[in-house]
Design an enzyme around this catalytic site. Structure first.
Site, mmCIF file in Angstrom:
data_model
loop_
_atom_site.group_PDB
_atom_site.id
_atom_site.type_symbol
_atom_site.label_atom_id
_atom_site.label_comp_id
_atom_site.label_asym_id
_atom_site.label_seq_id
_atom_site.Cartn_x
_atom_site.Cartn_y
_atom_site.Cartn_z
ATOM 1 N N SER A 51 34.696 46.154 36.850
ATOM 2 C CA SER A 51 35.617 45.549 37.825
ATOM 3 C C SER A 51 36.993 46.198 37.755
ATOM 4 O O SER A 51 37.642 46.415 38.783
ATOM 5 C CB SER A 51 35.712 44.032 37.586
ATOM 6 O OG SER A 51 36.239 43.752 36.297
ATOM 7 N N TYR A 52 37.432 46.519 36.554
ATOM 8 C CA TYR A 52 38.738 47.153 36.369
ATOM 9 C C TYR A 52 38.735 48.560 36.945
ATOM 10 O O TYR A 52 39.648 48.945 37.692
ATOM 11 C CB TYR A 52 39.057 47.184 34.872
ATOM 12 C CG TYR A 52 40.394 47.787 34.513
ATOM 13 C CD1 TYR A 52 41.579 47.143 34.840
ATOM 14 C CD2 TYR A 52 40.469 48.978 33.804
ATOM 15 C CE1 TYR A 52 42.818 47.681 34.489
ATOM 16 C CE2 TYR A 52 41.695 49.522 33.436
ATOM 17 C CZ TYR A 52 42.859 48.872 33.782
ATOM 18 O OH TYR A 52 44.076 49.414 33.435
ATOM 19 N N ALA A 53 37.697 49.331 36.622
ATOM 20 C CA ALA A 53 37.608 50.705 37.105
ATOM 21 C C ALA A 53 37.545 50.754 38.625
ATOM 22 O O ALA A 53 38.179 51.603 39.261
ATOM 23 C CB ALA A 53 36.384 51.395 36.506
ATOM 24 N N ALA A 54 36.806 49.821 39.220
ATOM 25 C CA ALA A 54 36.672 49.797 40.678
ATOM 26 C C ALA A 54 38.014 49.530 41.337
ATOM 27 O O ALA A 54 38.391 50.195 42.316
ATOM 28 C CB ALA A 54 35.654 48.738 41.089
ATOM 29 N N LYS A 67 41.022 50.010 40.034
ATOM 30 C CA LYS A 67 41.945 51.120 39.768
ATOM 31 C C LYS A 67 41.655 52.317 40.667
ATOM 32 O O LYS A 67 42.579 52.988 41.147
ATOM 33 C CB LYS A 67 41.863 51.536 38.291
ATOM 34 C CG LYS A 67 42.580 50.590 37.341
ATOM 35 C CD LYS A 67 44.053 50.454 37.686
ATOM 36 C CE LYS A 67 44.830 49.690 36.634
ATOM 37 N NZ LYS A 67 46.216 49.421 37.063
#
Length: 250
Positions: free
Chosen positions: A152-155, A157
């Site tokens: 979720s964080y990578a998406a 960002k």
């Protein structure tokens, strides 16, 4: 005084990287509006910041309430007279595998990271046109590398990285620069995580050619000062890897 008389908004400015940037900006002559949900931390941060930049202010705000985001910009312009720099630093997320990830996890990451970044950029645009200002957003090695348990964080960002590059192309005609910082920094949150995950923490250091985590003010903050200054007026749409050489973009 590279940022003399400039006015900056910094979200998540009450601690960690945000406060490091705010401090670096203040030392270069900027007036800061730090925006944070945590009132206690914000009050403590602004007390320290005003010793360097007396006109700086703290605004308590919940960035997940989209209808309130334009008022942040308007409050700053009303109180401080203008806006030169927008730094979208705030972001919250949970570490989970894609298999375990829920809609709630995705919403947390996008509602605290991507959407506030986008809507604050929109709200700030008329004022940044006047000042030929600067937008500094944050990407992450989690998105560039596809780090496990960071879906979720990578998406979010990478979505931020995409919209920043589009803005660089669309807003260059107004003299506005839009860049990203992808940092690794020694913040209280990272230190706490490192205590709970010592092997992963040491693995991060092992992949770092300089063998250390960055300082929020001296490393990340000084890079942000550069991007917000006249020295970087011909740089836009770029991802600055302020990570000790851990990732080398091609």
């Amino acid at each position: 005084m590279k940022l003399d008389k400039k006015v900056a908004i910094i979200t998540g400015g009450a601690g960690g990287i945000g406060l490091g940037i705010a401090t670096a900006f203040a030392k270069e002559g900027a007036t800061i509006a730090i925006v944070d949900l945590n009132k206690e931390a914000g009050d403590a941060a602004i007390e320290k910041l005003q010793k360097i930049s007396p006109q700086s202010i703290f605004l308590q705000a919940d960035l997940t309430v989209r209808t309130e985001l334009p008022s942040i910009v308007e409050q700053v312009v009303t109180k401080l007279g203008k806006l030169d720099i927008l730094v979208n630093n705030a972001h919250a997320s949970r570490m989970k595998s894609i298999e375990e990830m829920t809609q709630e996890d995705i919403d947390l990451s996008f509602n605290t990271g991507f959407y506030p970044t986008l809507y604050l950029m929109q709200a700030a645009l008329p004022h940044l046109k006047e000042s030929k200002g600067t937008v500094i957003n944050f990407s992450s090695g989690a998105g560039l590398n596809g780090d496990v348990n960071q879906g979720s964080y990578a998406a979010a960002k990478e979505a931020i990285r995409g919209i920043t590059r589009v803005a660089a192309n669309e807003w260059g005609q107004y003299g506005i620069t839009c860049n990203l910082i992808s940092p690794i920094a020694k913040t209280p949150g990272i230190e706490h995580w490192g205590q709970e995950n010592p092997e992963s923490y040491q693995a991060i250091l092992a992949r770092n050619p300089l063998g250390r985590l960055g300082d929020p003010e001296k490393d990340i903050g000084r890079t942000a000062v550069f991007l917000a200054s006249e020295d970087a007026s011909y740089i836009t749409g770029q991802t600055m890897m302020v990570d000790g050489g851990s990732i080398k973009l091609r």
